[in-house]
Design an enzyme around this catalytic site. Structure first.
Site, PDB file in Angstrom:
ATOM      1  N   TRP A  77       0.858  -1.186   0.000  1.00 44.27           N
ATOM      2  CA  TRP A  77       0.000   0.000   0.000  1.00 44.27           C
ATOM      3  C   TRP A  77       0.907   1.254   0.000  1.00 44.27           C
ATOM      4  CZ3 TRP A  77      -0.524   3.571   4.192  1.00 44.27           C
ATOM      5  CH2 TRP A  77      -1.454   4.594   3.927  1.00 44.27           C
ATOM      6  N   ASP A 104     -14.216   2.703  -5.043  1.00 40.70           N
ATOM      7  CA  ASP A 104     -13.114   2.307  -4.161  1.00 40.70           C
ATOM      8  C   ASP A 104     -13.321   0.876  -3.653  1.00 40.70           C
ATOM      9  OD1 ASP A 104     -10.842   2.575  -2.614  1.00 40.70           O
ATOM     10  OD2 ASP A 104     -11.535   4.324  -1.504  1.00 40.70           O
ATOM     11  N   MET A 105     -12.278   0.268  -3.124  1.00 43.85           N
ATOM     12  CA  MET A 105     -12.345  -1.099  -2.567  1.00 43.85           C
ATOM     13  C   MET A 105     -11.206  -1.206  -1.570  1.00 43.85           C
ATOM     14  SD  MET A 105     -11.067  -4.450  -2.887  1.00 43.85           S
ATOM     15  CE  MET A 105     -11.681  -6.101  -3.017  1.00 43.85           C
ATOM     16  N   ASP A 160      -2.252   5.880  -3.017  1.00 47.46           N
ATOM     17  CA  ASP A 160      -2.587   6.864  -1.982  1.00 47.46           C
ATOM     18  C   ASP A 160      -1.382   7.719  -1.627  1.00 47.46           C
ATOM     19  OD1 ASP A 160      -5.246   6.400  -1.745  1.00 47.46           O
ATOM     20  OD2 ASP A 160      -5.091   5.032  -0.044  1.00 47.46           O
TER      21      ASP A 160
HETATM   22  C1  DGJ Z   1      -8.777   4.887  -0.284  1.00 45.45           C
HETATM   23  C2  DGJ Z   1      -8.574   5.760  -1.474  1.00 45.45           C
HETATM   24  O1  DGJ Z   1      -7.440   5.378  -2.181  1.00 45.45           O
HETATM   25  C3  DGJ Z   1      -8.488   7.210  -1.024  1.00 45.45           C
HETATM   26  O2  DGJ Z   1      -8.206   8.030  -2.117  1.00 45.45           O
HETATM   27  C4  DGJ Z   1      -9.776   7.588  -0.357  1.00 45.45           C
HETATM   28  O3  DGJ Z   1     -10.829   7.554  -1.281  1.00 45.45           O
HETATM   29  C5  DGJ Z   1     -10.057   6.657   0.813  1.00 45.45           C
HETATM   30  N1  DGJ Z   1      -9.984   5.284   0.423  1.00 45.45           N
HETATM   31  C6  DGJ Z   1     -11.407   6.935   1.404  1.00 45.45           C
HETATM   32  O4  DGJ Z   1     -11.770   6.059   2.367  1.00 45.45           O
END
Ligand code: DGJ
Length: 732
Positions: free
Chosen positions: A204, A483-484, A553
């Site tokens: 991640w 999203d997931m 992220d």
């Molecule tokens: C993970 C995403 O990658 C972020 O950009 C954001 O949308 C968060 N989830 C929100 O919970």
């Protein structure tokens, strides 16, 4: 047509199939009597010839029909197109079954073939496509006689790109149930000529780091058993000459068009032969095939380049832009968005969002995206997934009011969903606890405080679809971020019977695909961006539904250099979600110039992820010119040919990449100096991809230079003082 069939060319080969792309040839031979489907050759394009000498039947222990004593030893070394389990090939195989009697052995013999123009769609699965004049398809129809299994090995060959795609359809023509316990999509058997593997690994916020591993006897495995294609391993492998570079040497790229569990292996065998396999992972996979039922494997894409990794990359980019992405946005500029996640996290309301939108629209930003936290009682990540109703305490007046206000500012509006999830603290879970993936009597593992919905169930799919669609129908919403945020564990479905429980993982992925397909059918103009905790679903399967995917992220411009380098090795720049965020960066604490953050994000879809009402005035003032730069160059970035010039990951000091227009009339190179040094000479950068005979002007500078000079002698980058500085170099 690029597929040729030759018959009876020698006593040993009954058929040869020659698959030609502009620069590659792929040869398959069918062995007489035995019906083995043998791999003969894959590499540089060849003229018509006598291919009989390529068949490895005169290697010890010879063709089994001539030497039944060593049939197993033969099967254990012969190059196969689709090796099966348990009859003598002890290398990694592609296909394994379990019969009602508990046996696993299975074989494959050739029966017939078809050659057709075009490329059939793969029902329920994402896949590349092309018109009849762009692609043709060979199907080898094979069987396992004792069980009645029929295999259709499909090969599609593109006319204008060095691409062959593969998938397999398996039908139970017998009278008894069969369970598939491994059903891969492709195998590549070749001599190992000092090859090494390129793979993309990470975590991640550290996705897709390029890794090179020499190929030898220990098996290389690239896999996901997480339910998504994953942050950790990308469904990609390239086999390359050990000393191949970005512009020279042979490279075989393989990418799996799938968004769930996968397994890729590469290993040299006892005779120095290389076998590469690719398919759905056999972990947690057991698929029941009742008589006359069939199973379709996802698509594997094979790209050949004899001009290094760069050409492989450009072929993948062209293939995906022309033959995989369907969105009406694929050839269009995407609206520059501002997303409120890093700006506000869960703490926002209508007033705050409108304030951001007002300021953003005055600076030229075109769309506001409302991220996580707008529904149910979601003020943190402990609650409400599944309750897709607007939280009117946060958004008084409702969604429509907010969207209308944003539209009045001349901006589009986008919204975040995490449709596949259910919070234990939600009305949905209280009403339907059996909708979560779990095993009765076992506490399911929570991850980010949530469970995963059982998308193998049609009732769950219908409910999920309606919850999203009704929100989209309620206001003028033009973009969805899907999203997931967790992986699948505790694999149990209250719906599937015990003998189909092993189908859950794959049925789940098919469920995700069906939801996205339905969404795009009802909202054909919707701009969909897939996302999975950053970049855990950056795979070609997703690109069939969304023209862009959130890359990571980690929005730190310097960290992004290697994340984007790894991503762009396979996936087009037009698909890479990239935003300018605030500093100190929330992930790393690093402070980088606003200009550099802009230059790095311009390599992707471009947008902002910050509170524009609170950033330093000097940064805010820079936004209109960044917006202008995006509009000026985005056609080139989206549609051009990508060249990797230098890699910070490798050299530890600077990074450089470029995009060159298809007609080579224009190019944009981005140079990032990561580390400053004292008393330095100007760095020389040798561009690539230019027309050697053309004269180029460098924007903002005096003088003209030939493409030849800029590629051979190079360009001296003007000095910049300080760390993390960058420069765009535009040539026309
Ligand atoms: C993970 C995403 O990658 C972020 O950009 C954001 O949308 C968060 N989830 C929100 O919970």
């Amino acid at each position: 047509m690029s597929i040729k069939h030759m018959e009876g060319i020698s006593k040993e080969i009954r058929h040869v199939f020659k698959l030609d792309t502009p620069n590659s040839t792929y040869l398959i031979g069918i062995v007489d009597e035995e019906g083995f489907v043998s791999h003969l050759y894959y590499g540089d394009r060849m003229k018509e010839d006598n291919y009989s000498g390529l068949l490895r039947i005169f290697d010890y222990p010879f063709l089994p029909s001539h030497n039944n004593r060593d049939r197993a030893a033969f099967l254990d070394s012969f190059p196969m197109e689709y090796p099966t389990h348990g009859t003598g090939d002890f290398r990694k195989d592609c296909f394994r079954i379990e019969t009602e009697g508990g046996n696993s052995a299975v074989s494959l013999v050739f029966r017939d073939f078809e050659i057709k123009k075009g490329k059939p769609a793969l029902a329920g699965l994402p896949a590349t496509f092309g018109k009849d004049e762009e692609v043709s398809t060979l199907t080898l129809i094979c069987e396992d006689i004792p069980t009645g299994i029929e295999y259709r090995l499909n090969y599609s060959v593109f006319e204008d790109l060095d691409v062959v795609t593969r998938n397999v359809e398996i039908r139970n023509r017998g009278s008894k149930n069969i369970f598939l316990t491994r059903a891969y999509s492709a195998c590549l058997d070749m001599d190992n000529e000092d090859f090494c593997a390129i793979t993309l690994h990470g975590s991640w916020a550290r996705e897709r780091k390029i890794t090179e591993t020499p190929i030898g006897s220990p098996m290389i495995t690239v896999e996901s058993k997480r339910g998504a294609s994953s942050h950790q391993d990308n469904p990609f492998i390239a086999i390359k000459d050990r000393n191949a570079t970005t512009d020279s040497g042979r490279v075989y790229g393989m990418n799996f068009v799938y968004s769930g569990n996968f397994m890729i292996t590469a290993k040299e065998d006892q005779f120095g032969m290389l076998r590469v396999t690719m398919g759905i992972s056999e972990e947690d996979f057991r698929w029941k095939l009742a008589p006359e039922e069939s199973f379709r494997t996802p698509e594997a894409v094979l790209v050949y380049s004899n001009e290094g990794t760069g050409k492989m990359t450009r072929t993948f980019h062209d293939l995906y832009r022309k033959h995989l992405i369907r969105s009406p946005y694929k050839d269009r500029k995407r609206p520059i968005l501002i997303n409120n996640w890093e700006a506000t996290y869960f703490e926002f309301n209508t007033e705050k969002l409108i304030a951001i939108a007002k300021e953003a629209s005055s600076l030229g930003i075109e769309m506001l995206v409302m991220d996580d936290g707008w529904f149910g009682k979601r003020n943190d990540d402990t609650t409400s997934l599944g309750d897709w109703n607007v939280n009117e305490e946060k958004l008084p007046g409702g969604l429509k009011y907010l969207v209308d206000e944003v539209n009045k500012l001349g901006m589009k509006f986008g919204i975040w969903f995490e449709p596949e999830m259910i919070s234990p603290d939600s009305d949905l879970y209280r009403a339907h606890p059996d909708w979560a993936i779990a095993i009765p009597g076992r506490d399911a593992t929570r991850s980010r405080n949530q469970f995963v919905l059982d998308l193998s169930r049609q009732d769950v799919l219908d409910h999920t679809y309606e919850s999203i669609a009704s929100i989209l129908r309620s206001a003028n919403i033009e973009y969805v971020k899907w999203d997931m945020n967790r992986q699948l564990t505790d694999l149990g479905s209250a719906y599937l019977p015990a003998d189909r429980m092993g189908e859950l993982m794959h049925r789940y992925v098919l469920g995700v695909y069906s939801l996205q397909e339905r969404l795009l059918r009802e909202f054909p103009d919707l701009l969909l961006e897939n996302c999975s905790g950053g970049g855990a679903r950056f795979d070609p399967g997703m690109l069939y539904y969304s023209p862009q995917i959130w890359c990571s992220d980690d929005t730190d411009a310097i960290e992004r250099l290697s994340i984007q380098e790894g991503t762009a090795l396979v996936y087009p720049l037009s698909t890479m979600g990239a935003h300018v965020s605030d500093c100190p960066n929330h992930m790393t604490g690093r402070i980088t110039p606003f200009e550099t953050r802009g230059h790095v994000a311009l390599a992707g879809t471009f947008g902002y992820e910050l509170d524009v009402t609170r950033i330093p005035e000097a940064d805010r003032k820079m936004i209109p010119s960044q917006v202008g730069t995006y509009h000026k160059y985005n056609d080139l970035v989206r549609e051009g040919d990508y060249y990797r010039i230098a890699s910070f990951r490798e050299n530890g000091s600077h990074d450089c990449w470029g995009v060159v227009a298809k007609d080579r009339s224009e190019a944009l190179f981005t140079y990032v100096k990561v580390k400053a040094g004292a008393n330095e000479r100007r760095r020389r950068i040798r561009f690539a991809g230019l027309d050697p005979d053309r004269i180029y002007r460098i924007e903002g500078e005096e003088g003209e230079y030939s493409g030849d000079l800029l590629m051979k002698a190079g360009y001296l980058v003007p000095n910049m003082n300080g760390d993390f500085r960058s420069r765009l170099i535009h040539l026309s």
